[in-house]
Design an enzyme around this catalytic site. Structure first.
Site, PDB file in Angstrom:
ATOM      1  N   GLN A 133     -23.286   3.965  17.237  1.00 12.45           N
ATOM      2  CA  GLN A 133     -22.580   2.335  16.750  1.00 12.45           C
ATOM      3  C   GLN A 133     -23.082   1.096  16.032  1.00 12.45           C
ATOM      4  OE1 GLN A 133     -20.317   1.015  20.368  1.00 12.45           O
ATOM      5  NE2 GLN A 133     -20.041   3.098  20.957  1.00 12.45           N
ATOM      6  N   CYS A 134     -24.176   1.183  16.322  1.00 17.46           N
ATOM      7  CA  CYS A 134     -24.707   0.292  14.665  1.00 17.46           C
ATOM      8  C   CYS A 134     -24.452   0.691  13.591  1.00 17.46           C
ATOM      9  CB  CYS A 134     -25.962   0.437  15.518  1.00 17.46           C
ATOM     10  SG  CYS A 134     -26.728  -0.161  17.093  1.00 17.46           S
ATOM     11  N   ASP A 180       0.878   2.245   2.491  1.00  8.95           N
ATOM     12  CA  ASP A 180       0.135   1.444   3.198  1.00  8.95           C
ATOM     13  C   ASP A 180      -0.607   2.555   3.329  1.00  8.95           C
ATOM     14  OD1 ASP A 180      -0.682   0.451   5.562  1.00  8.95           O
ATOM     15  OD2 ASP A 180       0.761  -0.925   5.486  1.00  8.95           O
ATOM     16  N   SER A 181      -1.514   2.436   2.946  1.00 12.26           N
ATOM     17  CA  SER A 181      -2.685   3.093   3.414  1.00 12.26           C
ATOM     18  C   SER A 181      -3.173   3.522   4.532  1.00 12.26           C
ATOM     19  CB  SER A 181      -3.960   3.032   2.437  1.00 12.26           C
ATOM     20  OG  SER A 181      -5.232   2.242   3.728  1.00 12.26           O
ATOM     21  N   SER A 182      -2.746   2.477   5.903  1.00 11.95           N
ATOM     22  CA  SER A 182      -1.903   2.606   7.225  1.00 11.95           C
ATOM     23  C   SER A 182      -1.857   3.928   7.890  1.00 11.95           C
ATOM     24  CB  SER A 182      -2.484   1.638   8.132  1.00 11.95           C
ATOM     25  OG  SER A 182      -1.218   1.070   7.099  1.00 11.95           O
ATOM     26  N   THR A 240      -2.082  -2.822  -0.789  1.00 11.44           N
ATOM     27  CA  THR A 240      -2.083  -4.872  -0.660  1.00 11.44           C
ATOM     28  C   THR A 240      -1.767  -4.803  -2.452  1.00 11.44           C
ATOM     29  OG1 THR A 240      -2.540  -5.152   1.085  1.00 11.44           O
ATOM     30  CG2 THR A 240      -2.647  -6.552  -0.591  1.00 11.44           C
ATOM     31  N   THR A 273      -7.110  -0.810   1.359  1.00  8.58           N
ATOM     32  CA  THR A 273      -8.296  -0.992   1.600  1.00  8.58           C
ATOM     33  C   THR A 273      -8.547   0.057   2.919  1.00  8.58           C
ATOM     34  OG1 THR A 273      -8.342  -3.498   2.596  1.00  8.58           O
ATOM     35  CG2 THR A 273      -8.645  -2.790   0.101  1.00  8.58           C
ATOM     36  N   ASP A 274      -7.446  -0.268   4.076  1.00  9.97           N
ATOM     37  CA  ASP A 274      -7.822  -0.091   5.474  1.00  9.97           C
ATOM     38  C   ASP A 274      -8.458   1.633   5.744  1.00  9.97           C
ATOM     39  OD1 ASP A 274      -6.352  -2.449   5.895  1.00  9.97           O
ATOM     40  OD2 ASP A 274      -4.359  -1.595   6.635  1.00  9.97           O
TER      41      ASP A 274
HETATM   42  N1  ASP Z   1      -2.752  -2.153   4.657  1.00 12.15           N
HETATM   43  C1  ASP Z   1      -2.920  -2.058   3.181  1.00 12.15           C
HETATM   44  C2  ASP Z   1      -3.758  -0.758   2.823  1.00 12.15           C
HETATM   45  O1  ASP Z   1      -4.150   0.004   3.798  1.00 12.15           O
HETATM   46  C3  ASP Z   1      -4.235  -3.252   3.742  1.00 12.15           C
HETATM   47  C4  ASP Z   1      -4.411  -3.469   2.209  1.00 12.15           C
HETATM   48  O2  ASP Z   1      -4.416  -2.580   0.735  1.00 12.15           O
HETATM   49  O3  ASP Z   1      -5.732  -4.384   2.135  1.00 12.15           O
HETATM   50  O4  ASP Z   1      -2.696  -0.154   2.461  1.00 12.15           O
END
Ligand code: ASP
Length: 348
Positions: A281-282, A65-67, A17, A97-98
């Site tokens: 899972q906690c 996109d890191s996803s 992002t 961030t993903d």
């Molecule tokens: N989908 C974005 C990514 O992981 C989200 C982000 O960067 O906040 O590249």
């Protein structure tokens, strides 16, 4: 310790992002980040600009996109840092961030014995967009990357500095972004200056032991329990020779249903040589596999405790160890040993 170093910082832009631009389809990864970053940093007040270290930007020719990131992307990053380790005072990795916590965890295991800071960051809103957190995160990351006492992979986000392999993405939109549930902050930005809590930082000694992942990385399955999970489904997933490891996300302190069929499936996979570990899972606290009868059985069938590791760290560590040429016994022993500060409670 000075903020200025003789060598510059290498900023590695992978996408995310922070560098995205709008399109008809929504935000998409975009290039030309270096000049945008330099222009944005030039807008900082002179005092803050003056305390930035020198830096050089390397941009991925294919920002993503890191996803869509895979272990091959983390291997390429680790190789780049390992190759240029002597040429820079520190590294900033700009990442979506993903999957940022996954990348930071994998880098930590690939780059053991680091002698320099590797600071992974990104932002919740693109650079240049109103209300964006990108410029603050860039400033903080550059300043943390110039701190020679940091010798590990860290995540800098929302003014916080965290051990990379202890972080989890916690907020979908809040500028804090990440938490480090089982390890305290390594540092913070105070009045736009970096403050480091040295007693919490990882103490490396000796030569770097860089071991970058090879492609394809070993396949490790992530198995998250839910009430009513069926043994036959788990059996189908595990019945695959390519799967070499399994991270089981159990209840609470490491429990799972007292279902003989399910336990039988897990026992068979373990006996076949799949290396299995249990996390909770906690988000806060550790697993203690002996506490309840329903958890002790995991120990009996050879499932390793992941202690207080995040699922991201447990998965990356298992992937990393399975990629090496370790005997099964050595692998199990290394998994149970803290390698980069990824497991074990903090004691002040
Ligand atoms: N989908 C974005 C990514 O992981 C989200 C982000 O960067 O906040 O590249």
């Amino acid at each position: 310790m000075t903020d200025r170093q003789e060598l510059p910082i290498l900023v590695i832009y992978t996408g995310g992002t922070i560098g995205m631009r709008g399109s008809e389809r929504g935000l998409v990864a975009a290039g030309d980040f270096g000049s945008r970053m330099t222009n944005a940093l030039a807008l900082l007040p002179p005092g803050r600009q003056g305390s930035l270290p020198e830096y050089v930007v390397w941009e991925s020719p294919h920002p993503i996109d890191s996803s869509s990131a895979t272990p091959a992307d983390w291997a390429a990053l680790a190789e780049l840092i390992a190759r240029r380790h002597q040429d820079y005072a520190g590294f900033v990795v700009l990442h979506g961030t993903d999957t940022l916590a996954w990348c930071a965890s994998s880098l930590a295991f690939q780059l053991q014995g680091l002698a320099k800071p590797v600071i992974v960051t990104g932002s919740q809103k693109p650079l240049g967009v109103e209300g964006s957190d990108a410029l603050d995160n860039l400033e903080a990351s550059l300043k943390f990357a110039a701190r020679a006492e940091l010798r590990e992979v860290c995540v800098s986000f929302g003014g916080h500095l965290m051990r990379g392999c202890r972080t989890r993405k916690w907020y979908t939109q809040d500028a804090l972004g990440f938490e480090s549930p089982n390890w305290p902050l390594l540092g913070e930005m105070v009045d736009h200056a970096p403050v480091i809590y040295a007693a919490r930082c990882h103490d490396t000694s000796g030569a770097p032991r860089f071991e970058c992942l090879t492609d394809p990385a070993p396949v490790v399955l992530r198995l998250v329990l839910w009430p009513g999970i069926r043994a036959r489904d788990v059996d189908r997933w595990l019945n695959d020779d390519q799967i070499r490891g399994v991270v089981i996300e159990c209840w609470g302190s490491g429990n799972l249903p007292e279902d003989d069929a399910l336990l039988g499936v897990l026992a068979r996979a373990s006996a076949e040589g799949k290396v299995m570990t249990a996390v909770s899972q906690c988000p806060f606290g550790a697993v203690h596999l002996g506490t309840y009868a329903s958890g002790r059985i995991l120990q009996d069938i050879g499932i390793l405790s992941a202690d207080d590791m995040t699922p991201e760290a447990a998965h990356s560590k298992l992937t990393h160890l399975l990629a090496g040429e370790l005997t099964p016994q050595a692998l199990r022993q290394r998994f149970l040993t803290p390698l980069v500060g990824e497991r074990g409670a903090f004691t002040a």
